[in-house]
Design an enzyme around this catalytic site. Structure first.
Site, short mmCIF file in Angstrom:
data_model
loop_
_atom_site.label_atom_id
_atom_site.label_comp_id
_atom_site.label_asym_id
_atom_site.label_seq_id
_atom_site.Cartn_x
_atom_site.Cartn_y
_atom_site.Cartn_z
N HIS A 268 0.84 -1.18 -0.04
CA HIS A 268 0.12 0.20 0.16
C HIS A 268 0.81 1.20 0.02
CE1 HIS A 268 -3.62 2.19 1.08
NE2 HIS A 268 -2.68 3.11 1.67
N GLU A 269 1.83 1.23 0.92
CA GLU A 269 2.63 2.37 1.10
C GLU A 269 3.58 2.54 -0.18
OE1 GLU A 269 1.69 4.66 3.02
OE2 GLU A 269 0.39 3.48 4.12
N HIS A 272 1.70 4.24 -2.86
CA HIS A 272 1.91 6.01 -2.42
C HIS A 272 3.35 6.34 -2.98
CE1 HIS A 272 -2.01 6.74 -0.57
NE2 HIS A 272 -1.65 5.84 0.44
N GLU A 298 -4.65 7.55 -3.21
CA GLU A 298 -5.06 6.45 -2.66
C GLU A 298 -5.43 5.30 -3.81
OE1 GLU A 298 -4.79 5.93 0.37
OE2 GLU A 298 -6.01 4.18 0.81
ZN ZN Z 1 -3.12 5.25 1.84
#
Ligand code: ZN
Length: 504
Positions: A268-269, A272, A298
């Site tokens: 997830h990160e 980003h 996101e």
């Molecule tokens: Zn996030």
């Protein structure tokens, strides 16, 4: 120097200050000695003040005012190339937002937010909403003043939403959410009826955190996160920050008896982080070097976490590697069992632990409550009950205590009202991107199954990252997919995937 050069020069100073502020905040969450909290708050607060003063200061106002009508945002010289006009519009948007709020107000709110966050921590620990209630009431009052200063859009709530997701309206969000609800609630009911078909106990065995860290790092590299221009560290809550596209920092959180949590937070990160690394370096000091919105940000994290990290092709490549890291726990577990365990769907109380399907119902609960709070003056004192009722209505479960209900999220404590919808918007965008990538990258699934994730990263970089804020979210969706933002691709994806996993 010309007025434009002066404006860009001021923006450079702002960008450098932002980088320093980001680094101080990153350090606060990772390596700062426990006792340095007060000193660090002062340092960060001073930089914030400098930032604000530079953004709305005399040099900026005078020079930007020569190029743009500061009240309306109208560009004075319409013969400028369209791209330069757009850049000025975005600069003005930031300026206008900052200038609309009196500095005493900003300071007062920021002090309140800091106190309120500490109160929230205590209230959650004590499971006592009444400790936090007066503070949240004050926050709502501040939000109403903020809306007055910034100007009301379609509804008061729209002003707050627009700060996190520019140009998005609550009318659109409501329409998207009701479509999601009408297909997602029955899907989750069908899954719940046969929930024992998937067992995820294998993920809760003992997984030494050193190996978890090493495996996560290898995945971060496989997805193309560049360690020359970034790094990963540990923190209590995973996050991503960036001082410049050449310095992007992600964090993860490791738990010995939970294999899924750290792995997915790294992906997830990492998503980003790839967005931040892919932003155009030559535009780093002006809005064109920034991300479009929280929802688009996101969409990058969700794409890597869910559409890649919870997919069969990804695990065809990654599972044999994972087994090498944890031979004792996984050698005798077939890949199919592992894949299903990772994808177990189950209504639960806590948003951040929710699976990719039920997650969106948590967001809807918050969205409806926020609108009532802001548009209808719903009493803060009645939030715990409202929260529990909505959880029951949407997810079929009722929180046992407020710490697992209305007190679970940090957002409202620091004034982030209007933020939650961006999480679900991110899911919707991510499904649209991934569909398109499947069409444009030859045999994407086959490549993923070989561990060749770079074509996907490069596609995202080309289509999304390198544009920074030079396009709006709507324009980006239309240019990439030829369609308008819709919930359909996301819902189609969920139904197909989970009907398969649960044999529905
Ligand atoms: Zn996030």
């Amino acid at each position: 120097m010309s007025a434009l050069e002066n404006v860009l020069n001021e923006l450079k100073k702002i960008s450098y200050l932002r980088g320093a502020e980001a680094l101080l905040s990153w350090d606060q969450e990772t390596y700062m000695p426990e006792g340095a909290g007060d000193a660090r708050s002062n340092q960060i607060a001073h930089i914030s003040t400098l930032l604000h003063n530079t953004l709305v200061g005399e040099t900026m106002s005078k020079n930007l005012g020569e190029l743009v009508d500061l009240g309306s945002g109208k560009i004075r010289d319409e013969s400028l190339p369209a791209r330069e006009q757009r850049r000025l519009k975005e600069i003005w948007r930031d300026y206008h937002h900052a200038a609309a709020l009196p500095s005493e107000f900003v300071e007062e709110v920021s002090k309140h937010a800091s106190r309120s966050q500490q109160l929230w921590v205590k209230a959650r620990q004590a499971n006592d909403f009444s400790m936090f209630q007066p503070s949240l009431e004050k926050t709502v009052e501040y939000k109403h003043r903020e809306i007055e200063y910034l100007g009301k859009l379609d509804t008061p709530y729209d002003t707050l939403l627009d700060e996190f997701e520019p140009h998005m309206t609550s009318a659109k969000v409501t329409e998207l959410f009701s479509e999601i609800r009408s297909r997602l609630v029955p899907l989750i009911q069908d899954i719940t009826a046969v929930k024992d078909r998937v067992d995820n106990s294998i993920l809760k065995k003992d997984y030494p955190i050193e190996q978890q860290w090493d495996f996560g790092m290898s995945m971060l590299k496989a997805m193309g996160f560049d360690m020359v221009y970034g790094r990963q560290d540990k923190s209590a809550h995973p996050f991503t920050t960036s001082t410049h596209p050449t310095d992007v920092r992600v964090t993860t959180r490791l738990m010995a008896n939970d294999l899924k949590s750290a792995l997915l937070s790294t992906l997830h990160e990492g998503g980003h982080g790839l967005y931040e690394q892919g932003l155009p370096g030559e535009e780093a000091d002006n809005p064109f070097g920034e991300a479009i919105s929280l929802g688009i940000h996101e969409s990058q994290s969700r794409l890597w976490e869910n559409l890649v990290g919870l997919s069969r092709p990804f695990w065809a490549f990654a599972y044999p590697k994972l087994q090498e890291y944890f031979p004792e726990s996984l050698t005798n577990v077939p890949e199919d069992d592992f894949y299903k365990a990772m994808n177990k769907v189950e209504p639960s109380l806590i948003r951040v632990e929710a699976d990719e399907a039920t997650y969106n119902l948590h967001i809807m609960v918050r969205y409806e409550i926020e609108k009532l709070l802001i548009n209808e003056n719903y009493p803060v004192a009645k939030l715990p009950e409202l929260w529990n009722d909505k959880m029951e209505e949407y997810l079929g479960i009722r929180p046992d205590k407020d710490a697992n209900g209305v007190l679970q999220d940090v957002h409202w404590s620091f004034g982030a009202i209007g933020y939650f919808p961006t999480y679900t918007l991110g899911n919707l965008y991510s499904a649209m991107w991934f569909n398109q990538a499947q069409q444009e990258i030859r045999d994407l699934n086959g490549k993923m199954a070989q561990g060749d994730l770079l074509p996907l990263r490069d596609w995202l970089r080309e289509k999304i990252h390198r544009h920074g804020r030079s396009k709006t979210a709507d324009e980006l969706v239309r240019e990439i997919t030829g369609e308008e933002l819709s919930a359909k691709p996301f819902l189609d994806y969920l139904e197909k995937k989970y009907q398969g996993i649960y044999g529905l």
